[in-house]
Each structure stands twice: as structure tokens, then as C-alpha cells.
Enzyme design. Structure first.
Site, short mmCIF file in Angstrom:
data_model
loop_
_atom_site.label_atom_id
_atom_site.label_comp_id
_atom_site.label_asym_id
_atom_site.label_seq_id
_atom_site.Cartn_x
_atom_site.Cartn_y
_atom_site.Cartn_z
N GLN A 121 0.83 -1.20 0.00
CA GLN A 121 0.00 0.00 0.00
C GLN A 121 0.87 1.25 0.00
OE1 GLN A 121 -3.32 0.14 -0.38
NE2 GLN A 121 -2.74 2.25 -0.71
N HIS A 151 2.31 3.22 -3.07
CA HIS A 151 1.43 3.97 -3.99
C HIS A 151 1.78 5.45 -4.02
CE1 HIS A 151 -1.36 1.41 -5.98
NE2 HIS A 151 -1.68 0.77 -4.88
N GLU A 197 -10.55 1.72 2.45
CA GLU A 197 -10.72 1.32 1.05
C GLU A 197 -10.47 -0.19 0.93
OE1 GLU A 197 -7.65 2.82 -1.45
OE2 GLU A 197 -8.70 2.33 -3.33
N HIS A 198 -9.32 -0.63 1.45
CA HIS A 198 -8.99 -2.06 1.46
C HIS A 198 -8.88 -2.53 2.91
CE1 HIS A 198 -6.92 -0.33 -2.15
NE2 HIS A 198 -7.51 -1.35 -2.74
N ASP A 236 -6.14 -6.17 -6.76
CA ASP A 236 -5.67 -5.06 -7.58
C ASP A 236 -5.58 -5.46 -9.05
OD1 ASP A 236 -5.41 -3.29 -5.52
OD2 ASP A 236 -3.27 -3.61 -5.21
N HIS A 256 -53.88 14.93 -10.21
CA HIS A 256 -53.40 13.56 -9.99
C HIS A 256 -54.60 12.63 -9.76
CE1 HIS A 256 -49.40 15.19 -9.76
NE2 HIS A 256 -48.87 14.04 -9.38
#
Lengths: 435, 435
Positions: free
Chosen positions: B259, B262, B325-326, B359, B418
Site C-alpha cells: 500500500q 502507492h 478502502e482495502h 488489484d 393527480h
């Protein structure tokens, strides 16, 4: 309504162009007002809400949250027939939204690699119900039922107080029927700000739902940019009726009028096959309109609501170019094919499916994409109140078999720590097997 | 990594606070630049794209669209093993996303009232693939495969040109493998503007997907406010690993490092049960890191990546407060319960499920909600490329039975047009039966 014939695709698109919303300086002014309101609520919380309610709704309120006693009192004020109608509507909405529950499907994408998806409720949601002459009780059900069904842990409702500082008892009853007891008497962009940022009284929520005027809409767009989710972008309501010569002109006229009464910026478009039929509808519109209470609103809406005479191919093209919020098809079975309909919010099929059914009680949701957003957005559904988490589990063997692919792709993206996470595991497995 | 013990809920939340993004004047400057770029593309189209590409990417391009001949040439440049890896990844992604197809379920909500939902592809979508040192080929598959599967009629791809005005052949190959042949060499916020507004070369699309730097992200937020749909709001990537004392510290370390490579703003959090285990992981991080090429990026990311020692209850609370996220769970089966996980983008279960699998090639999508947006947003899936239209059809009898409910609710909302749409039909039915 103006009858238009023999239009090219471009001419037809132009003919059904939606009335332009607020623009230029008046929009800049609105944006500025909303910005100031948002900032006040963000920095001064409840204090700002009390002041803004007095200033904008013209009423001094003493508490922001509606007390249980007020909700109990509301129960007694609602007519028993209306209660029954609300229960029927709720049951149908529940049934249809229940059918949207996604069951977990585990997929072995390759040997030893299992992937699946599970839904989880959005924890905290805020429902906005506008004020006005009449209570929008159906919208309470349309948002409240799926929120409860999804399992959202905190469901709050904001609605502007009336001149007496009250929320209409029918709204309180409908909320209570859904199981919602947390109601706040705050409206406008100040309500949206309160739900997005939180105040002493009103909790910050994850996602905000519900219709509103241009202030509310602009506030929703602003909080979306800052990270609070919203149901969808909003615009004035609209209908497109697609009829053949065998349709009943009275039914068609009634459906156009039902849309037009929503507001002067609403649009009601008819596509039909002949000028003769168009004229029949125009006569029926004139006859029915005189018995309706919102005649001037209807007249204003029909100003920019044309009748387009077109053959089937051109009609399909125009429907999809327009992407109506509501599409009503009053044609014989062999005169349409639902798979041709690519962009629409909700479709009403056949002569006995007026929009009124879906607006209130058939079960489908009436919170739908307007303004052509049906091209890329769905209406509100159970999905709007959940998010879906993906899961995966690889066996030792599954990882081994996939490892070559993973290593090559990590190398190609020059991410060697990504590759390392695979290598470390393979090394361990090799050593364990060899020892 | 810093080891933190005995934290209160608030202290733990603070410990995993994400690094603040750009703010204040530098953010205002960025916003201003993006605004100017968007305006140029909106008003001057291709001409602006040529100029901006020369200015910002430092290369004079001669055509915006990538020619078929360039795509053909790219085929020959890709190694056959990489081609095979891409095919394997594509097959798995296809399998998993195929399982997300929703079948039509017709529901008779009450007698004679049938409601259902059908998916339709979003007609035109734009995929953005960032440039950089290495080609993000996996992202091409993650966006391209579901777009094609959904049946989107027009799928375009934008990516910035390299110093020679080229798009990396691996990107062209991956796009072509998905069936995408419409590729444009434009990057940054100018690419987002081009896809949102359309230019002479690049068609306007309904929805824009894909990651990017802060310029791209800001441009996506801007076009969203103006009505173009986007996949989701974006922030730096992140992982949370939840381990027990029986986990392999090498595996855990490898996942944190994967991670961290990145970017310096990435975050890799570990929650474990003991200080002893935390220290083992720290040692393994040190050992593995020295063999990795992006050591300085990793060091920067680990600066704000803590190890939190916590029992199971506090761990669950922190995971859900953070909404990673993960999420990687390296715990024995009786040490976790997946139903406790309420907020996460994608969950990797067990020791042999590294994030690398998801991924690249297990089949799940890697475009996931960051920055806590997992509280309310799902990752990209087949759903992201379709919208769902509701349909309803009422029989004469169905409408008759529901009419009382509809009339009462229309009356309660003071919408008599209506109600009229129901009344007109009932009157006709009565007259037909009586005649």
C-alpha cells in the site's frame, strides 16, 4: 398545447427542450445566499437554525426536534381512511423494494479464488421533506420505507415548520408508520447544512435524500462536493406520454394535466401518431382543465409542453434523446417494444397505469431522475440506502495458480512491493512444503 | 511504524486520521487553474487541447485520436507472457462482474399491479487512465471490462501522451483486449473537460470514470456539479490490515508495504492484538523495505501509518470508524465475523488473499471508495455502467382496486389533477360496463 409535425431529429429535440432554470446573476445571488446560510449553520449550529427559521420561515420555534408527544398527538388527527391508504401504499412500496434485496452470490473466478459482494446499510441517512400548502406524505413513504428496509441505523427527517411552528400531522404520521421518530422542524438549505455538518440537535448524516426548491437543490450540490452523498441531482418534474391513435384521448389528457399541476416549470410532452389525435387530446385538456384547481399553474406548464406528431422510429429516438423522468405508454401491444426504451426514470405501461399509481401506491419509487439525468442515473431504490462491499478469499492453491499473472502485472506497472506481497507468501509456502 | 496501545475510541480515530489534502491558498490556486483549463476546453475545443498538451505535458501532438495503425503496432510490442496475464485477469474480472447482472423480477405488489426493474447501459462513458512512469494497465481492465459487459454503446479512453506524444502500448493493448478502439491522447483536467463538454474530436459522454491526480479529481468534482456523472469522489489509496497473533508478520508487513508504495499520501494501518506482534511486523517491514525500489515513497507513507494494538471489540469499532478502502483480515476463522464489517471498499479474507490479487486479477474491481467514502459509496461494479428503470403495468381491475388509496393520497396532497387521472379512467370503465 402546440402541435408540431414533420420535425427533424434536431427540431424535435429543440421542441422538447426543458425550460431553462435560474441563470446568470439571479443564480449567482441564490448561490451566494445558500453559501452564507451553510456557513452560518456550520459555524453556529442550532443558534443559526433558530435565527434562520425565524427569518426565512417567519416563525420562532422553541425546539428543533419534534417531541414524542407531538408525534403521538398527530396520530389522533389523521382520518382513518387516510391511515388505511398510507398503510396500503406502504405495503406495496415495501413489497417492491424488498424484491431489490441482492442475495450473496459467491463466484469462483478461478480455481481457489472466491469473490462475492455483500450489501451493508448506509449507517445514517437524512430525509428532507419540503413544506408548502399540502404535506408531501407520499415522499415520506418513498424515502422512509427503503431506508428502514435497508437497515439504516439512524434515519432522521427534516421538514420546515408551518406558521405555528408545527410539522403537518400527516407527515409525522407517515414517518411514524415507517418507524421514523427522529423529526426536526427545519427546512431549506439550513436543513441540508445541518444534516451535512451536524449541529447540537441534528446529527451529521452520511447521505441526504429528498426533493426541494432551488435553495435546497443548490445546498445538496454544495454538500456533495464536500463529501456528503446525495440521492441525485434534481430538476423540475416532467412526463412524456407516447400514444397511438387507438389510445383514449381523455386518459392522455389527464396524464398530461397531472404532470402540469406540479409547477409552472414542469413539462408534459405528448408524442402521438396523427394531428387528429393531437387535436382530440387538446380538446380533452381544455375540458378537464376547467374543473381543476391549479389551472394557472397548469397553463404556465403547458406553455412549454408540445405535442409532437411522429412515427414510431422518430418517437423512440425522441424519447431516448429526451430521457423523461416519467414515460407513459398508451399504445397497443404490437405498437411498442419496451427494450427500445433506453433512457427513462419510470415507465407506465398501458392505459390503466397512470403516473398517479407510481406517485403514490403501486410500489415503485417516485424519486426519479429529471432533467435528462435518466441517461446516467437510476431513481431511488433500496440500492440508494446500501453500499456493496466486495470480498475475496484465496486458498494457498488459488494464490499459487494466480501468482504468475499477479507478478507479471505488478512488474508491468513497476510496483515491486505489490509483487513482493505475492512473493513473500510463495516463499513461505515453498519453505513449508520443503521442510 | 509507530505502535499505539490502550487508546480510547477518540484517540484511535485521531491516530488513523488521514493526512490532510491540499487546502487553503494552494487549493484555491489549483481550483482556479482547473477552472481556467475547463473554460478553455469548453469554449475552444480541440484547439485548447493541442495548446494545453504542449504546455502541460510538454509535447506537441499532431492528432488527438490514436490511429488504428498505432493500436495495431502496439499489439506487436507487448510480450506474450504479459498478454496472457492480461487475458487471465480479464477473464476473472469478466466472470465476477457478469455475476452482477440483475435478472428481471416481476412483482405483483397487489392484485393486478405488476412492478419490475430493468437495467439499461449508460450510453456513452469516458475512461480516464493517468500517465506516469508505468502504464496503469490494470485500471484499463477494471473500467473497460464492466463498460463492455454492460453494453455501453460508446466507450472512449483518454490518457496523457508521453514525451514522444504516444500512449503506452500496454494501455493500447489492454484497451483493445476489452474491445475499446476509441483512444485519445489527452490527460489532466483538460481530458475531463473534453469528455464532459465534448470537442471536435472527443465526444461528450454521460459518465466519467477513473483515477487521477488532484487536477483530475477537482475537474471531476466540477463536471459533476454541472451534471456529468462521475464514478465516485477520490482520495489517496489506503489499507487497513487486521491481524491476530497467529498471523504471519512477513505477510502483514508485505501488505502494508504494497500500500505504502502507492504514494507519500497513502496510508497503511495495522490493527493487531499485542505489542510483541506489532514489533515483529515492524522488523519485517524494515527487512523487506530495503529490497524495494520505492523506499523513499514508502517511508513517507509510513510516517502517518500507525500500528494500533486493540482487542476485538475496539478493532471492529476502529475499522468501521475508519471505513478503509482495502481491509485485509489475517486472523483465524474464530477471530472474526464478516458481518461485523460495516464500512469498507473491498475485504481480503485470510492469509493468502493479498491486496495484489484484487488489484490485478482475482476478479473484484480495484476502483474503490477512499477517504472514508466507503461509509456511503460502493466501489465500481457493473452497476456503475447501467441505470435501472422501473416499470409498472396495472390491469383494469388492478387500477380499480388501488383507486381508493390513490384518490385519498392525492386529496391529502391537494393534487386534484393527480386524482383526475384516476377518476377519468374509472368513469370510462363504469360507462363501458354500464353500456
Amino acid at each position: 398545447m402546440k402541435i408540431l409535425e414533420k420535425l427533424s431529429r434536431e427540431e424535435a429535440q429543440k421542441a422538447v427542450k426543458r425550460p431553462a432554470g435560474m441563470q446568470g446573476t439571479s443564480f449567482a445571488q441564490l448561490r451566494n445566499s445558500v453559501d452564507q446560510i451553510m456557513e452560518q449553520v456550520k459555524t453556529r449550529g442550532d443558534k443559526a437554525l433558530f435565527e434562520l427559521t425565524e427569518k426565512l420561515d417567519g416563525v420562532a420555534i422553541h425546539s428543533i426536534q419534534v417531541h414524542d408527544a407531538e408525534i403521538e398527538a398527530a396520530m389522533l388527527l389523521i382520518d382513518k381512511d387516510l391511515k388505511k391508504a398510507l398503510r396500503t401504499a406502504k405495503r406495496n412500496i415495501e413489497k417492491f423494494h424488498q424484491s431489490q434485496v441482492e442475495e450473496v452470490r459467491k463466484v469462483e473466478t478461478s480455481s481457489g479464488v472466491t469473490c462475492w459482494r455483500e450489501s451493508r446499510p448506509i449507517e445514517s441517512v437524512g430525509l428532507y421533506i419540503p413544506g408548502g400548502r399540502a404535506p408531501l406524505i407520499s415522499t415520506v413513504l418513498m424515502l422512509g420505507v427503503p431506508a428502514v428496509l435497508a437497515g439504516c441505523r439512524q434515519i432522521i427527517l427534516c421538514s420546515p415548520p408551518d406558521a405555528h411552528g408545527q410539522i403537518h400531522p400527516a407527515i409525522l404520521y407517515a414517518a411514524s408508520l415507517c418507524g421514523i421518530r427522529e423529526v426536526y422542524r427545519v427546512g431549506g438549505s439550513q436543513a441540508i447544512a445541518a444534516m451535512a455538518y451536524g449541529t447540537e440537535s441534528i446529527p451529521k448524516v452520511d447521505k441526504i435524500f429528498g426533493p426541494g426548491n432551488q435553495y435546497v437543490t443548490e445546498a445538496k450540490m454544495m454538500v456533495q462536493s464536500a463529501g456528503t452523498a446525495i440521492d441525485m441531482p434534481a430538476g423540475p418534474s416532467e412526463v412524456l406520454v407516447w400514444a397511438d391513435d387507438q389510445a383514449n384521448p381523455d386518459f392522455v389528457a389527464a396524464d398530461l394535466l397531472a404532470q402540469a399541476e406540479h409547477g409552472p416549470d414542469s413539462q408534459a410532452v405528448l408524442i402521438c401518431e396523427s394531428k387528429t389525435f393531437a387535436e382530440k387530446v387538446n380538446r380533452a385538456v381544455g375540458q378537464q382543465k376547467s374543473h381543476l384547481s391549479r389551472e394557472s399553474t397548469i397553463d404556465a406548464a403547458l406553455e412549454h409542453s408540445p405535442i409532437v406528431v411522429a412515427d414510431r422510429v422518430s418517437a423512440i429516438q425522441l424519447i431516448n434523446d429526451y430521457g423523461p423522468e416519467h414515460l407513459i405508454i398508451q399504445r397497443e401491444r404490437h405498437h411498442y417494444d419496451l427494450s427500445d426504451i433506453q433512457h427513462a426514470g419510470s415507465v407506465f405501461v398501458g392505459p390503466y397505469s397512470p403516473e398517479t399509481a407510481g406517485d403514490y401506491a403501486s410500489g415503485t419509487n417516485h424519486t426519479l431522475p429529471t432533467n435528462g439525468y435518466a441517461r446516467m442515473h437510476s431513481g431511488v431504490s433500496l440500492d440508494s440506502f446500501v453500499k456493496k462491499i466486495t470480498f475475496q478469499e484465496l486458498t494457498q492453491d488459488g494464490l499459487k495458480k494466480l501468482s504468475g499473472t499477479l507478478q507479471l502485472l505488478a512488474d508491468a506497472e513497476s510496483l515491486d512491493a505489490h509483487r513482493n506481497a505475492v512473493d513473500v507468501r510463495l516463499k513461505y509456502l515453498d519453505e513449508t512444503v520443503n521442510s
